[in-house]
Design an enzyme around this catalytic site. Structure first.
Site, short mmCIF file in Angstrom:
data_model
loop_
_atom_site.label_atom_id
_atom_site.label_comp_id
_atom_site.label_asym_id
_atom_site.label_seq_id
_atom_site.Cartn_x
_atom_site.Cartn_y
_atom_site.Cartn_z
N HIS A 126 1.01 -1.19 0.13
CA HIS A 126 -0.01 0.15 -0.05
C HIS A 126 0.98 1.46 0.05
O HIS A 126 2.07 1.11 0.47
CB HIS A 126 -0.97 -0.06 1.36
CG HIS A 126 -1.92 0.97 1.37
ND1 HIS A 126 -1.31 2.24 2.04
CD2 HIS A 126 -3.13 1.08 1.05
CE1 HIS A 126 -2.74 2.98 1.96
NE2 HIS A 126 -3.63 2.20 1.58
N ASP A 161 2.91 -4.65 8.09
CA ASP A 161 2.04 -3.57 7.95
C ASP A 161 0.75 -4.78 7.96
O ASP A 161 0.52 -5.39 7.13
CB ASP A 161 1.86 -3.13 6.47
CG ASP A 161 0.68 -2.33 6.18
OD1 ASP A 161 0.03 -2.42 7.03
OD2 ASP A 161 0.73 -1.72 5.18
N GLN A 192 -4.50 -5.01 6.92
CA GLN A 192 -5.61 -5.86 6.38
C GLN A 192 -5.55 -7.22 6.97
O GLN A 192 -6.60 -8.14 6.97
CB GLN A 192 -5.23 -6.28 4.87
CG GLN A 192 -5.61 -5.08 3.94
CD GLN A 192 -6.92 -4.47 3.90
OE1 GLN A 192 -7.81 -5.11 4.59
NE2 GLN A 192 -6.81 -3.06 3.65
N LYS A 208 -10.49 -1.11 10.33
CA LYS A 208 -10.55 -2.39 9.44
C LYS A 208 -10.95 -3.52 10.11
O LYS A 208 -11.20 -4.57 9.68
CB LYS A 208 -9.40 -2.55 8.65
CG LYS A 208 -9.21 -1.30 7.64
CD LYS A 208 -7.86 -1.88 6.88
CE LYS A 208 -7.20 -0.44 6.20
NZ LYS A 208 -8.03 0.24 5.37
N CYS A 252 -5.00 2.67 -3.74
CA CYS A 252 -3.72 2.81 -3.17
C CYS A 252 -2.55 2.10 -3.21
O CYS A 252 -1.77 1.96 -2.28
CB CYS A 252 -3.89 3.53 -1.46
SG CYS A 252 -5.29 4.81 -1.37
#
Ligand code: C6P
Length: 420
Positions: A137, A214, A217, A240, A378
């Site tokens: 991302h 990261d 998600q 999220k 993104c």
């Protein structure tokens, strides 16, 4: 767990997973959109919020709103207790060893920028390398580009194959003793690929590199165990994983956070200030300048409670079943091509259909009450890799059902009809 009054015990959720029952936990899902039943398939952008999260925030404002760590009065003590309890909930949620390894931030974007601007500026210099991947991302690309511009370090990239998986040989070639940091997504937001981060963390540590994962998600789909993964940093966006927007966490190993300079200056991140200089508080407070997002942290704690109340294996099994069903049904449609066909995926399907622009697909689906995301997500390097301007993306949450996918397929038939 002993629940103080602002954290309601999540209700009605047990090991046996009934997605229709989950829908009842999320009030917005029962509201029609454009006069149609809402089919919400844009969860990777942001998930909907369960009643317990909304109620935790409401209760906080009704009963204990005050600033934290500042007042000696009753309300301030209550607010501080709630805020710090949320930190402990997040420590437990990701199985961190210590609560002071949890820094509250706005989300993954801020967490990554924090690491780049503190750890990165201090530890990474000319001749050093930062290794990222082609599936990141923008939040896990641009902060490192800013850092290398400033420090003269070099940014290296592992590319992806036609299935949307990392090319392993590149990982082996590019991970060298020059690599100071590997910054990699756990799950790609545009492809759904789940990366083999455990293996990557181990390989990175063998050459002395640190690893930032990261997890924006991953948090809603996978059980996260930073102790077991042995990652150095892990980032997470609350919104999220059923929590409010504007709150997330940066996990950092204690010894790393302790050696990192502050990110922003202001109230509460100091031990003393004079007009000639200041000394700084210990982590995590050193990195939480100013009045924090107290309601957000409380909502995040309530979301962690909500997820903890569900057996993750059952949750994954349900989400994978819906994902497989969606993959089969979409693949069977004429002219539809799925982008990202790894055997290791979670909750996300990107696709293109005929030569119809994804924005048109999204607009027509919206008329039928179906929410998806269209665009580059993104993740422009991924679009470039597949030579596409955009895709339509369907992203799942625990409340999605096969019925939702049937509605999506019907909606896509209407799209094809319009462009026949
Ligand atoms: N992806 C999406 O629709 P923030 O905005 O800070 O909460 O999260 C940034 C971020 C970082 N990494 C990954 C893998 C992400 O998916 C996101 C956010 C959303 O895909 C909004 S662009």
């Amino acid at each position: 767990m002993n629940y103080p009054y602002f954290f309601l015990e999540p209700t009605g959720i047990s090991a046996g997973l009934d997605p229709e029952k989950f829908k009842n936990d999320f009030p917005i899902l029962r509201k029609p959109v454009r006069g149609k039943k809402l089919v919400y398939l844009d969860n990777a952008a942001t998930s909907q919020k369960p009643h317990t999260v909304i109620e935790a925030i409401r209760q906080y404002y009704l009963d204990s709103n005050a600033n934290v760590h500042r007042g000696v009065h009753w309300l301030s003590e209550k607010a501080t207790e709630a805020y710090e309890m949320a930190r402990i909930k997040m420590q437990e949620f990701i199985n961190a060893d210590h609560a002071d390894e949890i820094v509250f931030v706005r989300g993954s974007t801020e967490a990554i920028n924090l690491v780049a601007q503190t750890y990165g500026r201090k530890e990474i210099g000319q001749g050093d390398e930062i290794l990222i991947t082609e599936m990141e991302h923008h939040s896990n690309i641009v902060p490192w580009q800013l850092l290398v511009e400033e420090t003269g370090a070099d940014l290296q990239v592992i590319h992806i194959d036609d299935n949307g998986e990392l090319i392993r040989e590149e990982l082996r070639e590019k991970l060298t003793e020059k690599t100071k940091l590997v910054a990699i997504t756990h799950i790609s937001n545009a492809l759904g690929t789940v990366n083999p981060i455990r293996e990557i963390i181990r390989s990175a540590h063998e050459v002395g590199a640190r690893v930032l994962v990261d997890g924006a998600q991953a948090a809603p789909h996978l059980k996260i165990d930073v102790h077991d993964l042995d990652c150095d940093f892990y980032t997470l966006s609350g919104h999220k994983m059923y929590a409010p927007t504007g709150i997330g966490i940066l996990y950092g190993k204690r010894e790393l956070l302790q050696n990192m300079p502050p990110y922003q200056g202001g109230g509460e991140m100091i031990t003393s200030v004079s007009l000639t200089g200041s000394s700084y508080a210990k982590p995590p407070y050193r990195f939480e300048a100013g009045t924090p997002n107290i309601e957000g942290a409380i909502g995040l704690g309530a979301a962690a409670d909500y997820l903890n109340s569900i057996d993750f294996d059952t949750l994954s099994a349900h989400e994978n079943e819906v994902l497989d069903y969606a993959t089969d049904r979409l693949s069977a449609m004429d002219g539809l091509k799925i982008i990202g066909t790894s055997g290791h995926k979670a909750g996300i399907i990107s696709f293109v259909i005929d030569s119809i622009h994804p924005h048109d697909v999204g607009t027509i689906l919206d008329q039928a009450g179906i929410a998806v995301r269209t665009g580059h997500h993104c993740a422009m390097p991924i679009m470039e890799r597949f030579q596409l301007p955009a895709t339509t993306r369907v992203s799942l949450a625990l409340y999605n059902t096969k019925d939702d996918i049937d509605s999506l397929v019907e909606g896509l038939k209407q799209v094809k009809e319009v462009f026949k």
